[in-house]
Design an enzyme around this catalytic site. Structure first.
Site, PDB file in Angstrom:
ATOM      1  N   CYS A   1      -4.736   2.605  -3.571  1.00 30.09           N
ATOM      2  CA  CYS A   1      -3.464   3.103  -2.998  1.00 30.09           C
ATOM      3  C   CYS A   1      -2.354   2.068  -3.181  1.00 30.09           C
ATOM      4  O   CYS A   1      -1.511   1.869  -2.293  1.00 30.09           O
ATOM      5  CB  CYS A   1      -3.608   3.475  -1.526  1.00 30.09           C
ATOM      6  SG  CYS A   1      -4.825   4.763  -1.241  1.00 30.09           S
TER       7      CYS A   1
ATOM      8  N   LYS B   1     -10.453  -0.982  10.688  1.00 31.36           N
ATOM      9  CA  LYS B   1     -10.559  -2.206   9.869  1.00 31.36           C
ATOM     10  C   LYS B   1     -10.870  -3.436  10.732  1.00 31.36           C
ATOM     11  O   LYS B   1     -11.237  -4.476  10.204  1.00 31.36           O
ATOM     12  CB  LYS B   1      -9.268  -2.422   9.074  1.00 31.36           C
ATOM     13  CG  LYS B   1      -9.114  -1.443   7.911  1.00 31.36           C
ATOM     14  CD  LYS B   1      -7.948  -1.822   7.023  1.00 31.36           C
ATOM     15  CE  LYS B   1      -7.930  -1.074   5.718  1.00 31.36           C
ATOM     16  NZ  LYS B   1      -7.568   0.333   5.811  1.00 31.36           N
TER      17      LYS B   1
ATOM     18  N   ASP C   1       3.128  -4.430   7.764  1.00 28.91           N
ATOM     19  CA  ASP C   1       1.846  -3.723   7.652  1.00 28.91           C
ATOM     20  C   ASP C   1       0.745  -4.782   7.788  1.00 28.91           C
ATOM     21  O   ASP C   1       0.523  -5.573   6.871  1.00 28.91           O
ATOM     22  CB  ASP C   1       1.796  -3.027   6.291  1.00 28.91           C
ATOM     23  CG  ASP C   1       0.408  -2.475   5.962  1.00 28.91           C
ATOM     24  OD1 ASP C   1      -0.517  -2.615   6.793  1.00 28.91           O
ATOM     25  OD2 ASP C   1       0.255  -1.913   4.863  1.00 28.91           O
TER      26      ASP C   1
ATOM     27  N   GLN D   1      -4.515  -5.418   6.639  1.00 30.09           N
ATOM     28  CA  GLN D   1      -5.480  -6.321   6.000  1.00 30.09           C
ATOM     29  C   GLN D   1      -5.557  -7.686   6.671  1.00 30.09           C
ATOM     30  O   GLN D   1      -6.491  -8.436   6.441  1.00 30.09           O
ATOM     31  CB  GLN D   1      -5.149  -6.502   4.513  1.00 30.09           C
ATOM     32  CG  GLN D   1      -5.259  -5.232   3.705  1.00 30.09           C
ATOM     33  CD  GLN D   1      -6.669  -4.645   3.728  1.00 30.09           C
ATOM     34  OE1 GLN D   1      -7.667  -5.351   3.917  1.00 30.09           O
ATOM     35  NE2 GLN D   1      -6.775  -3.335   3.537  1.00 30.09           N
TER      36      GLN D   1
ATOM     37  N   HIS E   1       0.880  -1.176   0.000  1.00 29.17           N
ATOM     38  CA  HIS E   1       0.000   0.000   0.000  1.00 29.17           C
ATOM     39  C   HIS E   1       0.921   1.230   0.000  1.00 29.17           C
ATOM     40  O   HIS E   1       2.040   1.175   0.517  1.00 29.17           O
ATOM     41  CB  HIS E   1      -0.834  -0.042   1.283  1.00 29.17           C
ATOM     42  CG  HIS E   1      -1.919   0.976   1.384  1.00 29.17           C
ATOM     43  ND1 HIS E   1      -1.669   2.284   1.706  1.00 29.17           N
ATOM     44  CD2 HIS E   1      -3.269   0.878   1.241  1.00 29.17           C
ATOM     45  CE1 HIS E   1      -2.818   2.953   1.754  1.00 29.17           C
ATOM     46  NE2 HIS E   1      -3.805   2.120   1.469  1.00 29.17           N
TER      47      HIS E   1
END
Lengths: 419, 145
Positions: free
Chosen positions: A377, A237, A211, A214, A134
């Site tokens: 993104c 999220k 990261d 997700q 991202h």
């Protein structure tokens, strides 16, 4: 203060997954009615009742600043804030709560990571990214690299649309000081083999930043077993409010790192000439933190941690299979990235031949289907996949067969009208 | 609301961009991106006697962007910069729901987009390119006979 993290576990019992019950824990579904098929969970999840009630309760009945006041209300706010930190640490599998820094979200967390690690970089050092990142795990490193004179390198994609980790040996060297990678692509859903990256980073003494934006919505984590050094994710999220997220920093590393932002609450002593800094995590939390959203995040992860995750994974995987199977029958549809369900989160991006992703999403909206169109993104990844933009459908624990079927029916209509 | 955007005029007008081509020797060229989706227009303008003599473009975009680019390509030749700034303002007024009729009647096809704020930029992309092109044209080029 109410404790949204307890007393709401009836939705997922050990006997199996009650999806209707789970949906009942998310106020938006009652508010929107049956013709609401929310498949934009990779952008933001819906807020669960536990988080919403905790947020409203704090802001309307228990609001005070943290870490400062000595009166009862302020003391209770501080206690609740630190309890939220402990719950987040529990969800991440952190050794100690002090390893968890409250941020405004993943982007803040990754900027913090890049800024503080930049102090350890020298000209000629290398930062290894992947082409599946991202923008929030690319741009902060470009900025840090520019400040330090460090060079950015990237793991490419393999033929199957997953990262080509066989290239690691050629890409990692003694010059590599940071490896920063997504745990799960926000475009293809492919999970990254973090263990393999950790091994490569450890071999050359590099720091591994992950990261987790997700991956975090799909169940509790074990950052220690993953072998990374920093792990970032967002509250919104994982079905909490917008405005809070977290960065886990391995304790020994956190002790060595300099502050990111300066201000109140992150210091030991300030004179007009110089300052000394508080130990982690407060060193990295300048100013008033997002208290209400952090408490909501604590409530959300406490609620999530009590769910039956094997049953939820099976449910999400079944929906993913139903989606992939349905997409394969639609004329002119091209899947981006891996086409199988192995090692992937339940999200899929695709192109409809001859129809722009925004037009696809706009027409799907007419069917009550919420999807995301654009480059998400992730422009370098789209370029590697040979696309400018795509349509993304992303599944969360509360989705059901009706959501998938509404998407597929909508896509048939898109093809009929616009392709 | 969403389905109403895709009426026949927009779908048919957007098809015109398939035939669009760049100019071989423009006075000014600008590139404009929609940062949300990566859509892009490359716009060329050629001036004679203070007016646009020819327009060329290459547009990669959604139906709304392509339809807007097609209207622009059709209407811009023969216009002075002042006419074009008025047309851009009238399109913005249309999308924002302000009073007044658009400078070019076919811009009215974008009226349903008014209700979908997130798509305004799709319609405006070619016009933002036009605005930048007009601002960057060398004075000598605009005055040339």
């Amino acid at each position: 203060m109410s404790d949204g993290g307890r007393g709401t576990q009836r939705a997922a019992t050990r006997a199996g997954l009650d999806v209707a019950g789970l949906r009942g824990e998310f106020p938006i579904f009652a508010a929107m009615g049956p013709r609401f098929h929310y498949l934009d969970n990779a952008a933001t999840g819906q807020i669960c009742r536990a988080a919403a009630e905790t947020l409203v309760d704090f802001e309307t009945r228990a609001r005070a600043n943290v870490k400062r006041g000595v009166y009862r209300l302020a003391d209770e706010a501080t206690r609740a804030f630190e309890e939220a930190r402990a719950r987040i640490a529990g969800y991440l599998g952190a050794r100690e709560a002090r390893e968890v820094v409250i941020t405004s979200g993943t982007t803040h967390a990754l900027n913090l990571a890049a800024h503080t690690l930049c102090a350890r970089l020298h000209p000629g050092d290398e930062i290894l990214l992947t082409c599946a990142e991202h923008h929030s795990n690319i741009v902060p490193w470009q900025l840090a690299g520019r400040r330090a004179g460090a060079v950015i390198r990237a793991v490419p994609l393999a033929e199957d649309g997953r990262l080509d980790l066989d290239r690691l040996e050629a890409l990692v060297s003694r010059r590599t000081k940071v490896v920063a990678a997504t745990h799960c692509s926000n475009v293809t859903g492919a999970l990254t083999d973090i263990g393999r990256l950790a091994e490569a980073a450890r071999a050359v003494g590099a720091v591994l930043v992950v990261d987790g934006a997700q991956r975090a919505p799909h169940g509790p984590l074990d950052v220690q077993a993953l072998g990374c050094d920093l792990y970032a994710f967002s509250g919104h999220k994982v079905f909490a409010a917008t405005g809070a997220g977290a960065l886990w920093i391995r304790g020994e590393l956190a002790d060595e790192l300099p502050p990111f932002m300066g201000g109140g609450e992150m210091i030991r002593r300030v004179t007009l000439e110089a300052s000394t800094f508080a130990p982690p995590p407060h060193r990295f939390e300048a100013g008033t933190p997002p208290i209400g959203p952090a408490l909501a995040l604590g409530a959300a992860v406490a609620w999530l941690a009590g769910l039956d995750w094997p049953a939820i994974h099976a449910h999400e995987q079944r929906l993913l299979e139903r989606l992939l199977e349905g997409l394969r029958t639609i004329r002119g549809l091209r899947l981006l990235g891996p086409a199988d369900t192995r090692a992937r989160a339940p999200l899929v991006s695709f192109l409809v031949e001859g129809v722009h992703p925004h037009d696809v999403c706009q027409l799907l909206d007419a069917f009550g289907v919420c999807t995301r169109g654009g480059h998400h993104c992730a422009q370098p990844l789209h370029e590697a996949l040979g696309a400018e933009a795509s349509v993304r459908a992303s599944i969360a624990l509360y989705n059901d067969d009706a959501d998938i079927d509404a998407l597929l029916a909508g896509l048939e209509e898109v093809v009929r009208r616009l392709a | 609301m969403s389905a109403e955007l895709y009426h026949r005029a927009i779908v048919e007008t957007a098809k015109e961009t398939a035939e669009a081509a760049r100019l071989p020797a423009p006075d000014v060229t600008v590139e404009e991106d929609n940062p949300l989706c990566g859509d892009r227009i490359v716009l060329d303008l050629l001036f004679r006697d203070g007016r646009v003599a020819a327009v060329g473009h290459k547009t990669r975009g959604c139906l709304l962007t392509r339809a807007a680019a097609a209207v622009l390509a059709r209407r811009v030749p023969g216009c002075a910069a002042s006419d074009l700034f008025r047309a851009i303002a009238s399109l913005q007024d249309l999308l924002e729901g302000r009073d007044g009729s658009p400078s070019w009647p076919e811009l009215a096809m974008f009226a349903p987009v008014r209700a979908v704020k997130s798509r305004h930029e799709c319609v405006l992309l070619p016009f933002r390119a036009l605005e930048r092109a007009l601002a960057s044209v060398p004075p000598a080029a605009e005055r040339k006979p």
